[in-house]
Each structure stands twice: as C-alpha cells, then as structure tokens.
Enzyme design. Structure first.
Site, PDB file in Angstrom:
ATOM      1  N   HIS A 100       0.858  -1.199   0.000  1.00 62.37           N
ATOM      2  CA  HIS A 100       0.000   0.000   0.000  1.00 62.37           C
ATOM      3  C   HIS A 100       0.884   1.236   0.000  1.00 62.37           C
ATOM      4  O   HIS A 100       1.876   1.301   0.725  1.00 62.37           O
ATOM      5  CB  HIS A 100      -0.957   0.017   1.194  1.00 62.37           C
ATOM      6  CG  HIS A 100      -0.315  -0.266   2.511  1.00 62.37           C
ATOM      7  ND1 HIS A 100       0.063  -1.533   2.899  1.00 62.37           N
ATOM      8  CD2 HIS A 100       0.034   0.550   3.525  1.00 62.37           C
ATOM      9  CE1 HIS A 100       0.605  -1.489   4.095  1.00 62.37           C
ATOM     10  NE2 HIS A 100       0.612  -0.219   4.499  1.00 62.37           N
ATOM     11  N   HIS A 102       1.161   5.083   0.893  1.00 63.21           N
ATOM     12  CA  HIS A 102       0.569   6.148   1.705  1.00 63.21           C
ATOM     13  C   HIS A 102       0.701   7.474   0.955  1.00 63.21           C
ATOM     14  O   HIS A 102       1.813   7.855   0.555  1.00 63.21           O
ATOM     15  CB  HIS A 102       1.327   6.299   3.031  1.00 63.21           C
ATOM     16  CG  HIS A 102       1.182   5.158   3.978  1.00 63.21           C
ATOM     17  ND1 HIS A 102       0.246   5.142   4.990  1.00 63.21           N
ATOM     18  CD2 HIS A 102       1.865   3.990   4.093  1.00 63.21           C
ATOM     19  CE1 HIS A 102       0.371   4.024   5.696  1.00 63.21           C
ATOM     20  NE2 HIS A 102       1.348   3.311   5.162  1.00 63.21           N
TER      21      HIS A 102
HETATM   22  P1  AMP Z   1       1.567   0.225   7.376  1.00 62.72           P
HETATM   23  O1  AMP Z   1       2.158   0.464   8.728  1.00 62.72           O
HETATM   24  O2  AMP Z   1       2.317   0.894   6.268  1.00 62.72           O
HETATM   25  O3  AMP Z   1       1.309  -1.248   7.112  1.00 62.72           O
HETATM   26  O4  AMP Z   1       0.174   0.979   7.384  1.00 62.72           O
HETATM   27  C1  AMP Z   1      -1.052   0.352   7.494  1.00 62.72           C
HETATM   28  C2  AMP Z   1      -2.091   1.432   7.445  1.00 62.72           C
HETATM   29  O5  AMP Z   1      -3.347   0.839   7.233  1.00 62.72           O
HETATM   30  C3  AMP Z   1      -2.183   2.258   8.730  1.00 62.72           C
HETATM   31  O6  AMP Z   1      -1.958   3.641   8.415  1.00 62.72           O
HETATM   32  C4  AMP Z   1      -3.607   2.001   9.215  1.00 62.72           C
HETATM   33  O7  AMP Z   1      -4.199   3.134   9.789  1.00 62.72           O
HETATM   34  C5  AMP Z   1      -4.317   1.571   7.948  1.00 62.72           C
HETATM   35  N1  AMP Z   1      -5.452   0.691   8.110  1.00 62.72           N
HETATM   36  C6  AMP Z   1      -5.493  -0.458   8.829  1.00 62.72           C
HETATM   37  N2  AMP Z   1      -6.716  -1.024   8.716  1.00 62.72           N
HETATM   38  C7  AMP Z   1      -7.439  -0.213   7.900  1.00 62.72           C
HETATM   39  C8  AMP Z   1      -8.779  -0.258   7.403  1.00 62.72           C
HETATM   40  N3  AMP Z   1      -9.614  -1.250   7.718  1.00 62.72           N
HETATM   41  N4  AMP Z   1      -9.206   0.753   6.602  1.00 62.72           N
HETATM   42  C9  AMP Z   1      -8.368   1.756   6.282  1.00 62.72           C
HETATM   43  N5  AMP Z   1      -7.088   1.850   6.697  1.00 62.72           N
HETATM   44  C10 AMP Z   1      -6.643   0.884   7.517  1.00 62.72           C
END
Ligand code: AMP
Ligand code: ZN
Length: 143
Positions: A100, A102
């Site tokens: 993903h 950001h």
């Molecule tokens: P990372 O640390 O790069 O894996 O970031 C994961 C991101 O996913 C975090 O910023 C979370 O806030 C976001 N996240 C986790 N679950 C969800 C969800 N169900 N919907 C939207 N964002 C999410």
C-alpha cells in the site's frame, strides 16, 4: 486474495472503506487512522506483500494511480504538499502485509517532518563505501 488480509477484505467488499478511486487493478481509500486530513492508501487489488512482488504492469498501474491521487487528495483538503511512501517490510514499519502506498497531504507549519526522518541515525559513509554500495546496487539491479 488472502483470507486473513484486511485489505483483501476491503477489495472484496467484506469490510467497509471510504473508497475514493478504483480501476480494474487498483483501489484507493482513506486511511482509517489518518496522519493528516486526506491520508489515502493506494493498493493493488491483487494480494502482493512486497514491492518486489509487483510485476511491471501492476507496478505501473499502481504508480499511475498514485500520480492521479496525490494532487487530488492534496487539492481536496487544500493541502500545500504531500508525502508519498511505502513501508516495505516489517523492519520498515509495514503492518498490513499487502502493498500500500501512503499519500499523506501536508500543510505549511503542520509540525511534521520530511521522509528523511523515517530512518534511524544517518550513517557516516566514506567515498569508498559509497562507491562499493553503488556497485552492489547496480549489480543487484542487473540480476
Ligand atoms: P503500514 O504500517 O504501512 O502497514 O500501514 C497500514 C495502514 O493501514 C495504517 O496507516 C492504518 O491506519 C491503515 N489501516 C489499517 N486497517 C485499515 C482499514 N480497515 N481501513 C483503512 N485503513 C486501515
Ligand atoms: Zn491482501
């Protein structure tokens, strides 16, 4: 699709998300725990864990979406700039094991930091060490 992946569940419509953009290959939705207004995640619909797992077509589709969404998210919240980044692997802070990107809108004087702040203490590398690292990376790309 991976059964225990939260982002695959979003792609499948099994859990809700604030979707802002969708193509055949890519989905974008608001981060549920935003770092700033408009914080958006851009993902491949296919379950790929790491950047290295993306084939050229999917990498291209993903970055196309990022290039579209970065100014869109920024404009939507009247931001001044944006940080764009990927936590690629656990040691880099990746918590959801599905690639993903950001997109984090930024505002003048918001108290945040540039992407240079993500790593630990900066290494003090000599010219010889930098030359050697450049050779190693170039060789790895050639593999
Ligand atoms: P990372 O640390 O790069 O894996 O970031 C994961 C991101 O996913 C975090 O910023 C979370 O806030 C976001 N996240 C986790 N679950 C969800 C969800 N169900 N919907 C939207 N964002 C999410
Ligand atoms: Zn997944």
């Amino acid at each position: 699709m991976s059964d225990d992946c939260i982002f695959c569940s979003i792609v499948a419509g099994e859990i809700p998300a604030r979707t802002v953009y969708e193509t055949d290959a890519v989905l974008a939705f608001l981060d549920a725990n935003p770092l700033s207004p408009g914080h958006t995640l851009v993902i491949p619909k296919a379950h790929e864990r790491r950047v290295a797992d993306l084939d050229a077509a999917l990498a291209s589709d993903l970055f196309d979406a990022v290039a579209t969404l970065t100014p869109a998210a920024q404009d939507a919240v009247d931001a001044d700039a944006a940080n764009v980044g990927i936590n690629d692997g656990e040691a880099a802070g990746q918590e959801v094991p599905h690639v993903h990107v950001h997109v984090v809108p930024r505002f003048e004087g918001d108290g945040g930091a540039p992407i240079h702040a993500v790593a630990g203490q900066r290494p003090d590398l000599s010219d010889t060490e930098l030359d050697s690292i450049a050779d190693d990376v170039a060789a790895a790309v050639g593999e």
